[in-house]
Design a protein around this motif. Structure first.
Motif, PDB file in Angstrom:
ATOM      1  N   ASP A  18      32.476  64.411 -52.775  1.00  0.00           N
ATOM      2  CA  ASP A  18      32.335  62.974 -52.904  1.00  0.00           C
ATOM      3  C   ASP A  18      32.919  62.532 -54.247  1.00  0.00           C
ATOM      4  O   ASP A  18      32.605  63.103 -55.294  1.00  0.00           O
ATOM      5  N   ALA A 233      37.039  58.413 -45.960  1.00  0.00           N
ATOM      6  CA  ALA A 233      35.667  58.897 -45.763  1.00  0.00           C
ATOM      7  C   ALA A 233      35.608  59.904 -44.626  1.00  0.00           C
ATOM      8  O   ALA A 233      36.440  59.897 -43.712  1.00  0.00           O
ATOM      9  N   THR A 245      31.088  61.964 -46.903  1.00  0.00           N
ATOM     10  CA  THR A 245      31.664  61.882 -48.248  1.00  0.00           C
ATOM     11  C   THR A 245      32.723  60.794 -48.283  1.00  0.00           C
ATOM     12  O   THR A 245      33.243  60.363 -47.248  1.00  0.00           O
ATOM     13  N   GLU A 246      33.054  60.363 -49.491  1.00  0.00           N
ATOM     14  CA  GLU A 246      34.156  59.433 -49.679  1.00  0.00           C
ATOM     15  C   GLU A 246      35.004  59.919 -50.848  1.00  0.00           C
ATOM     16  O   GLU A 246      34.468  60.302 -51.885  1.00  0.00           O
TER      17      GLU A 246
END
Length: 500
Positions: A18, A233, A245-246
């Protein structure tokens, strides 16, 4: 490149930390034939390429609980012509018996169900004529790239002339007044699925390209006429899925290759390239009638002419389907000549010997378009697609004029033709899997979205690949031209990054 036989090096977006930042020279969004072709050509030239795909690395089914995201993320509103025949177009299977899907969301994209039918667009398709805007490039300019595409697709050369194929098959070319006899080649089965097929002995996943699946584009960040980053993402794989997650991808150049529906939606979501309200307009397809609407009686072709149209050669006295050592097959169609299209002010179509469905070139219509729906998807909270498919009076004229022309030509040869009325045909038309337009190519920014190099008007480093850039549909299946344009785009981008 990695050695053949090593494990596929496909990364999953949920394994990327992330907040991570990935830097690359070219980022390609979408892994269908457009994206994979461009990625292959670029990495082969030594360009650092990151290829991202929102879906998984293998197909699921409509009942697969692991990947329900296809229907969740692709859902929206489909109206206009869709309302009667395909209200669930955005999320429907390609056929109602179940899969493949109209819009694939997985590694390889719609090459997973591509039939391989290939032919270049015709010269007239690039010309400006009443109801059709023309392209800022010519067919002659594309010819060298069509030759490269034929080699990449492992076709039986790039010669589609019916005379050539009549000689190969030992057949004869029909002469039907007002029509051209056109030949289509079909890829062999080992070359259809771009995610699994080999290019020069390796798959795209085995190449130097960095392939990331489960990586959905959320936002194209841009400022001062340049894309400065992509927000991406992943999903967690739960049922229903949630955001995992991004991360960010920073690239010197970005290529959108997500299909005609999603290319437009992504530009609209990020408010990119729409200074003149052109993004999403001119959604087109090759409308196909439901069931048989044209009946042909009587023998109007000789046996040798019939064999050319069916792609058959003689073995002894028996007609047998021809194919080469790579599995390539051929078949013929009748399409109205360029002269007749210009004279009558119509688009093109197919007539296929005694085949009873009708398939035609839809005219560009600015009100046939993609916008953003008021609803949002339940995974990432982004606005969904609102697609409106509208036909025009020119489409009715195409049907009426071409069927009359075909009837007269066949009857002159001793056959007979019956055609249903346009209203009865229109109510059952379906899209047939070819999504075209929405980011069309134009010399004038006020008339389209990308220029002749496929660069978005007004941005220095954002490009679009796929049939969304087509200014008209022509009558040929689009994938072969998609591959051709991607080869040409890769050549352009190699020059931009200084690669050979």
């Amino acid at each position: 490149m990695r050695a053949i036989g090593e494990a596929l090096m496909i990364r999953n977006g949920k394994d990327i930390a992330d907040g991570a930042v990935i830097e690359t020279q070219v980022c390609i969004v979408g892994s269908g034939p457009a994206g994979i072709t461009a990625a292959w050509e670029l990495q082969k030239a030594g360009v650092k390429v990151t290829l991202i795909e929102g879906g998984p690395d293998s197909p699921g089914s409509a009942l697969d609980p692991t990947w329900p995201a296809k229907s969740l993320l692709y859902d929206g509103v489909a109206d206009g012509q869709f309302a009667e025949a395909e209200p669930d177009f955005l999320i429907r299977p390609y056929n109602r018996a179940g899969g493949p899907w109209e819009r694939e969301r997985m590694f390889g994209g719609t090459s997973a169900h591509w039939g391989g039918q290939s032919r270049p667009l015709d010269p007239i398709d690039f010309e400006k004529r009443p109801g059709f805007p023309g392209w800022p490039i010519t067919r002659e300019e594309l010819d060298p790239y069509y030759a490269q595409a034929a080699e990449l697709c492992v076709l039986h050369g790039d010669d589609f002339r019916p005379e050539t194929w009549a000689e190969i098959l030992g057949a004869e070319v029909p002469e039907l007044t007002g029509f051209d006899t056109t030949i289509y080649q079909y890829l062999g089965p080992n070359y259809l699925k771009f995610a699994q097929r080999t290019f020069d002995g390796v798959t795209i996943a085995d190449s130097a390209a960095d392939v990331i699946v489960n990586a959905t584009l959320l936002q194209i960040d841009h400022e001062q006429g340049r894309v400065c980053g992509l927000r991406v993402a992943s999903m967690d794989g739960a049922s229903p899925p949630k955001k995992a997650t991004e991360f960010t991808i920073k690239a010197d150049y970005v290529v959108l290759a997500c299909g005609a529906v999603e290319n437009a939606r992504q530009l609209l979501l990020s408010d990119v390239g729409n200074d003149h309200d052109q993004v999403g307009r001119y959604f087109m397809c090759h409308p196909l009638s439901t069931g048989q609407v044209i009946s042909v009686g009587g023998a109007y072709l000789t046996d040798a002419q019939t064999r050319l149209m069916g792609g058959k050669t003689l073995v002894g006295n028996r007609p047998v389907t021809w194919q080469d050592e790579n599995g390539v097959r051929v078949s013929g169609r009748f399409s109205p000549s360029a002269e007749e299209q210009k004279r009558l002010g119509i688009g093109s179509c197919w007539f296929w010997s005694n085949y009873g469905q009708y398939y035609f070139e839809m005219a560009p219509n600015p009100d046939s378009r993609i916008t953003l729906a008021d609803t949002v998807d339940p995974v990432f909270g982004q606005r969904q697609t609102h697609i409106t498919w509208l036909l025009s009076d020119r489409d009715e004229a195409t049907y009426t004029q071409t069927t009359q022309l075909f009837k007269a030509a066949v009857e002159a040869l001793g056959g007979d033709v019956y055609c249903q009325s346009w209203p009865s045909v229109k109510q059952g038309l379906t899209v047939n899997g070819h999504h075209i337009g929405t980011t069309r190519m134009s010399a004038d920014p006020q008339e389209g979205v990308v220029d002749a190099d496929l660069k978005v008007h007004g941005l220095d480093n954002l490009y679009i690949a796929g049939s969304s850039v087509f200014a008209s549909t022509g009558i040929s299946n689009p994938t072969f031209t998609i591959v051709t344009l991607s080869i040409r785009l890769a050549e352009h981008l190699r020059g931009k990054v200084g690669a050979p």
